[in-house]
Design an enzyme around this catalytic site. Structure first.
Site, PDB file in Angstrom:
ATOM      1  N   LYS A 130       8.858 -14.993  32.591  1.00 45.24           N
ATOM      2  CA  LYS A 130       7.734 -15.064  31.653  1.00 45.24           C
ATOM      3  C   LYS A 130       7.340 -13.672  31.149  1.00 45.24           C
ATOM      4  O   LYS A 130       6.582 -13.540  30.197  1.00 45.24           O
ATOM      5  CB  LYS A 130       6.535 -15.750  32.311  1.00 45.24           C
ATOM      6  N   LYS A 150      -2.283 -25.040  23.865  1.00 44.34           N
ATOM      7  CA  LYS A 150      -3.740 -25.018  24.059  1.00 44.34           C
ATOM      8  C   LYS A 150      -4.365 -23.856  23.296  1.00 44.34           C
ATOM      9  O   LYS A 150      -5.412 -24.004  22.645  1.00 44.34           O
ATOM     10  CB  LYS A 150      -4.069 -24.891  25.560  1.00 44.34           C
ATOM     11  N   HIS A 195      12.620 -30.261  33.552  1.00 44.54           N
ATOM     12  CA  HIS A 195      11.606 -29.296  33.119  1.00 44.54           C
ATOM     13  C   HIS A 195      12.059 -27.847  33.190  1.00 44.54           C
ATOM     14  O   HIS A 195      11.245 -26.944  32.977  1.00 44.54           O
ATOM     15  CB  HIS A 195      10.334 -29.423  33.954  1.00 44.54           C
ATOM     16  N   THR A 211       3.004 -24.827  27.752  1.00 43.73           N
ATOM     17  CA  THR A 211       1.943 -25.688  27.235  1.00 43.73           C
ATOM     18  C   THR A 211       0.677 -24.879  26.960  1.00 43.73           C
ATOM     19  O   THR A 211      -0.150 -25.297  26.135  1.00 43.73           O
ATOM     20  CB  THR A 211       1.628 -26.843  28.210  1.00 43.73           C
ATOM     21  N   LYS A 216      -0.749 -17.676  32.840  1.00 44.48           N
ATOM     22  CA  LYS A 216       0.317 -18.569  33.319  1.00 44.48           C
ATOM     23  C   LYS A 216       0.796 -18.026  34.663  1.00 44.48           C
ATOM     24  O   LYS A 216       0.405 -16.930  35.066  1.00 44.48           O
ATOM     25  CB  LYS A 216       1.479 -18.571  32.326  1.00 44.48           C
ATOM     26  N   ARG A 217       1.633 -18.804  35.356  1.00 50.36           N
ATOM     27  CA  ARG A 217       2.184 -18.304  36.619  1.00 50.36           C
ATOM     28  C   ARG A 217       2.871 -16.962  36.412  1.00 50.36           C
ATOM     29  O   ARG A 217       3.419 -16.671  35.348  1.00 50.36           O
ATOM     30  CB  ARG A 217       3.185 -19.328  37.171  1.00 50.36           C
TER      31      ARG A 217
HETATM   32  C1  GL7 Z   1       7.927 -26.277  33.711  1.00 58.84           C
HETATM   33  C2  GL7 Z   1       8.321 -25.267  32.658  1.00 58.84           C
HETATM   34  O1  GL7 Z   1       8.531 -24.027  33.241  1.00 58.84           O
HETATM   35  C3  GL7 Z   1       7.358 -25.173  31.482  1.00 58.84           C
HETATM   36  O2  GL7 Z   1       7.954 -24.426  30.452  1.00 58.84           O
HETATM   37  C4  GL7 Z   1       6.998 -26.553  30.961  1.00 58.84           C
HETATM   38  O3  GL7 Z   1       6.023 -26.450  29.936  1.00 58.84           O
HETATM   39  C5  GL7 Z   1       6.468 -27.396  32.107  1.00 58.84           C
HETATM   40  C6  GL7 Z   1       6.125 -28.806  31.676  1.00 58.84           C
HETATM   41  O4  GL7 Z   1       7.214 -29.428  31.073  1.00 58.84           O
HETATM   42  O5  GL7 Z   1       7.479 -27.501  33.123  1.00 58.84           O
HETATM   43  N1  GL7 Z   1       9.062 -26.509  34.560  1.00 58.84           N
HETATM   44  C7  GL7 Z   1       8.793 -26.269  35.853  1.00 58.84           C
HETATM   45  O6  GL7 Z   1       9.567 -26.404  36.799  1.00 58.84           O
HETATM   46  N2  GL7 Z   1       7.515 -25.853  35.954  1.00 58.84           N
HETATM   47  C8  GL7 Z   1       6.938 -25.833  34.721  1.00 58.84           C
HETATM   48  O7  GL7 Z   1       5.794 -25.551  34.509  1.00 58.84           O
HETATM   49  C9  GL7 Z   1       6.866 -25.534  37.211  1.00 58.84           C
END
Ligand code: GL7
Length: 835
Positions: free
Chosen positions: A571, A680, A372, A676, A565-566
């Site tokens: 970001k 949305k 991820h 994501t 978002k975080r």
């Molecule tokens: C993340 C990515 O940062 C994010 O871009 C992605 O949409 C999500 C789900 O696949 O995974 N990877 C990660 O370590 N976190 C995310 O949200 C915490």
């Protein structure tokens, strides 16, 4: 069939509990029964909380019935099953979602009205289940919804943290404060405690080899229990109900009285309370690895208990172990569950008497791994010494896996020691580390990234050597998705009704591709008007909440631009807030006549910063303090508002997302694996203002670039620009005079004492790793295009919004999960017959 008693009595009793989908009185009966029995209240003594709890219990009854039917059906059919291992489950609220998926929302609304309650009020009594940080945890929640809806035989496994993600508050000076989230303080009506489903878990201890075998005996140390809690997850338009099984750590009975603390009662009680610590709290880091022992304990407890549970189910089939991969697949959501690979090896070898080689053949057909992130600071590497102390047998197994693996590498590339060092699961040095991503790749039959660009990047960069070794086919892409049930039907009922009405059916809710049949409607004035009115209503609803909670009055005629978002440097909330300050300075400079030509914007931020992430917290402080100045400046009036909504959560997202006109997705190219919230927001008709990164690229492809405002350096330019920023730096003034002016204004003390933000500004002055200064100009240019469209052609705006929304069919998590099922898991739909 009826093991005891009379069949007729059983059948009547079972029927007596049935409630028809549209039986309002029947539903009301169950609610009142729960008030007077489960909640032990008098019928007259029912406040909104009690009404919520009783309603939730009544819905839970429905879920449990379906859950039981699904379980019996799948047990009888014994299909291959998929198990989704995720250390985070960011579920949010369940009541609204459950009644919608059951097709019983109207019935419950009517029943609660007849009992004297407004269903909306009941919904607002529910606490979020916030067992996740951000995208990764919410993705798991969307995927289990789709697994249930697609009637796939699958469960989720995770941890039942007593404390979810912290509650974010803001101090008077705009600093983030963190408070615990004791979400289980109130009874959780959505879970079923299964105190009888409990597995022993060992930590520490000693390993004794067994002569002339691959086996070893692991004993001593500390033992505890993992106890199961189930959360049923209903599918939409199917009877199937999936399950998330979460584990809670409990001391084992008679804990330590003999071996650990013989004769010391107080110490043994203390030790047992230490065990409870393991599942106390969710680690609040997003995209950031922190090598804490307690976290490894969490990972192992979760993986070992889940695997024991899965293997127990498999052994009931009385099949040889070689057939395990025909019956189960385990999808690892990131590297957090990678220890499960070594755990399966341990169980097969040490407990089931299988040879090492045979065990490895079985194991490597069971697991698949989703990566991820490519951010180096997020990749898990456990210190060998810590690992060895806690899980000595697993470390031995990992060494053996690595030994065999490196032998194969050496055979293919003789005398290539650099390659061996690069690819080793053990990173040599002081200290040594276990590289979990490499173990995950070596132990899996498939590895995937979460968006096209991300999957390409994985293969071209951090996993390049492994692509050469394992072959292209070992790697694939599955672009993320979101559930249209929660992220359109539930959060945007008016737009959902318009879509259903225009398509003449609700089929789009299980086949999101049907949305594209509405694209031609974008050309019709009437439809545009209807769409626009809904957006206005959603904006007004959000404005009311913000007025009430924060006392800020918004202009619903302004562009609502959401970056939710975080908080993270990659970001680039920085880019956004600096552009806002620039806009503010432009407004201040303009003559009253010129101000009339300026388009009004409302910038909405929401998101948490990891408690230890100083720079991210400083960005929050800047946003809040800019808001305080800008929102109260008479010269600015309605032209600019800046809102930071504290304590972002799934339920806040459900109000924010339908109200946005612009989706701000501005990560440095190559850093956001997918994103994501971009999906949305687009699904709810926000236009994408974004960089060429993650799933933004595929969203822009599907919606059409004409619908989007894309800007910034591309991924393949980033390395070079970053290099120049560090090694051939030019003064900020030259890179971006506009940004230099913004920094001067901040440094003048306009948003709090001069100096507070120095360390933040320094990250841009020096190195500027995330290219904030390099992308600043093109971000302003992209905003200018937004201004022109908003002010110049509102009809055209709405047209683009409709096209965007109706082009998002590919981003349904049903599509993602079906891709996983067909391309990786090899599992098929097992739909419970309707009658
Ligand atoms: C993340 C990515 O940062 C994010 O871009 C992605 O949409 C999500 C789900 O696949 O995974 N990877 C990660 O370590 N976190 C995310 O949200 C915490």
């Amino acid at each position: 069939e009826w093991p005891v008693g009379q069949e007729a009595t059983w059948k009547t009793a079972l029927k007596a509990n049935d409630v028809d989908e549209d039986d309002v009185q029947g539903v009301a009966n169950t609610i009142v029964r729960h008030v007077t029995t489960s909640l032990a209240r008098q019928a007259g003594n029912m406040d909104t909380i009690a009404a919520y709890q009783a309603t939730a219990l009544s819905v839970r009854d429905q879920l449990i019935k379906r859950w039981n039917e699904t379980t019996s059906y799948h047990t009888a059919r014994a299909p291959k099953r998929i198990y989704y291992f995720s250390i985070e489950w960011l579920i949010g609220r369940s009541l609204d979602n459950a009644v919608l998926n059951l097709g019983m929302k109207n019935t419950y609304e009517d029943a609660s009205r007849k009992l004297g309650f407004n269903f909306e009020d009941l919904l607002n009594e529910e606490r979020d289940a916030a067992l996740g940080n951000g995208g990764l945890g919410r993705l798991a929640a969307c995927y289990i919804d789709s697994m249930a809806t697609l009637s796939l035989p699958g469960w989720g496994y995770g941890l039942r943290y007593n404390y979810g993600i912290f509650k974010q508050m803001l101090s008077k000076t705009g600093e983030q404060l963190e408070a615990p989230d004791p979400w289980l303080d109130r009874e959780n009506p959505w879970e079923i405690a299964r105190l009888d489903v409990a597995y022993p878990i060992r930590f520490y201890g000693n390993v004794e080899p067994v002569a002339n075998s691959d086996k070893a005996v692991w004993s001593g140390g500390m033992e505890c229990l993992a106890v199961a809690y189930d959360t049923p997850i209903p599918g939409y338009a199917t009877k199937n109900c999936a399950n998330i099984r979460l584990w809670s750590a409990k001391p084992v009975q008679g804990f330590d009285l003999n071996s650990f603390n013989a004769g010391n009662y107080e110490a043994s009680v203390h030790a047992s309370s230490e065990v409870g610590n393991i599942t106390q709290v969710l680690y609040p880091n997003d995209n950031m690895y922190q090598g804490k022992l307690l976290r490894l304990q969490q990972q192992y407890l979760w993986c070992s208990a889940s695997l024991q549970d899965i293997l127990r189910r498999f052994t009931k089939l009385e099949l040889p172990w070689t057939q395990l991969p025909d019956y189960i697949c385990i999808q690892m959501n990131d590297t957090h569950p990678t220890i499960v690979i070594a755990e399966l090896m341990r169980i097969l070898i040490d407990e089931e008497d299988i040879s090492y080689d045979q065990a490895w053949k079985i194991t490597t057909k069971v697991f698949a791994y989703t990566n991820h992130t490519v951010l180096p600071e997020a990749l898990e590497k456990w210190e060998v010494s810590l690992f060895e102390k806690l899980l000595p047998r697993h470390l031995q197994i990992i060494y053996r896996i690595n030994h065999d693996f490196l032998q194969q590498v050496a055979k293919r590339w003789p005398n290539d020691n650099d390659r061996l060092a690069r690819m080793s699961i053990i990173e040599e040095g002081t200290p040594k580390y276990v590289r979990m991503a490499y173990l995950a790749i070596v132990g899996s039959f498939k590895v995937n990234g979460v968006a096209e660009l991300h999957s390409q990047l994985l293969q071209a960069t951090i996993f390049k050597d492994f692509v050469e070794f394992k072959g292209r086919d070992h790697f694939t892409n599955v672009t993320n998705g979101i559930t249209p049930r929660r992220w359109l039907l539930q959060c945007n009922p008016e737009l959902s009704a318009l879509i259903t009405h225009s398509l003449g059916s609700e089929a789009w809710l299980t086949n999101a591709q049907l949305l594209k049949n509405l694209i031609p409607m974008a050309e019709q004035k009437e439809f545009r008007k209807a769409f626009d009115i809904i957006k206005q209503n959603n904006k007004r609803r959000l404005a009311e909440v913000i007025e009430q909670e924060l006392g800020i009055t918004l202009n619903p005629r302004s562009v609502f631009a959401a970056q939710i978002k975080r908080m993270h440097e990659y970001k680039r909330q920085t880019l956004n807030i600096f552009a806002i300050i620039h806009r503010y300075l432009e407004i201040k400079k303009a003559s009253p006549a010129d101000r009339k030509k300026i388009q009004p914007w409302t910038f909405i931020f929401a998101g948490k910063a990891a408690p230890g992430y100083y720079i991210a917290k400083l960005v929050i402080r800047l946003i809040v303090n800019v808001g305080k100045i800008v929102n109260n400046d008479q010269d600015v009036g309605d032209l600019l508002k800046v809102v930071f909504i504290p304590d972002y959560s799934v339920s806040i997202a459900e109000v924010l997302i339908p109200a946005a006109d612009i989706s701000v997705q501005i990560s440095t190219a190559g850093t956001e694996a997918s994103g994501t919230s971009n999906m949305k927001l687009a699904l709810n008709g926000a236009l994408l203002l974004g960089t060429v990164d993650g799933a933004n690229i595929e969203i822009a492809e599907d919606a059409g670039e004409d619908q989007c405002f894309m800007f910034g350096y591309l991924n393949d330019q980033v390395q070079q620009v970053r290099y120049n920023n560090s090694y051939n730096p030019t003064p900020l003034e030259q890179r971006s005079p506009e940004l230099a002016a913004v920094f001067k204004h901040i440094e003048s003390g306009a948003f709090g004492d001069a100096g507070i933000y120095d360390s933040l500004l320094k990250t841009v002055y020096e190195h500027d790793y995330y290219l904030v200064s390099n992308d600043f100009g093109s971000y302003l240019a992209a905003q200018k295009l937004v201004d022109e469209l908003w002010g110049g052609d509102p009809e055209e705006w709405t047209r683009k919004a409709i096209i965007t929304s109706c082009s998002m069919g590919d981003f349904s998590s049903d599509r993602s999960v079906q891709d996983y099922a067909d391309g990786i898991w090899g599992v098929e739909s097992e739909r419970v017959p309707d009658n």
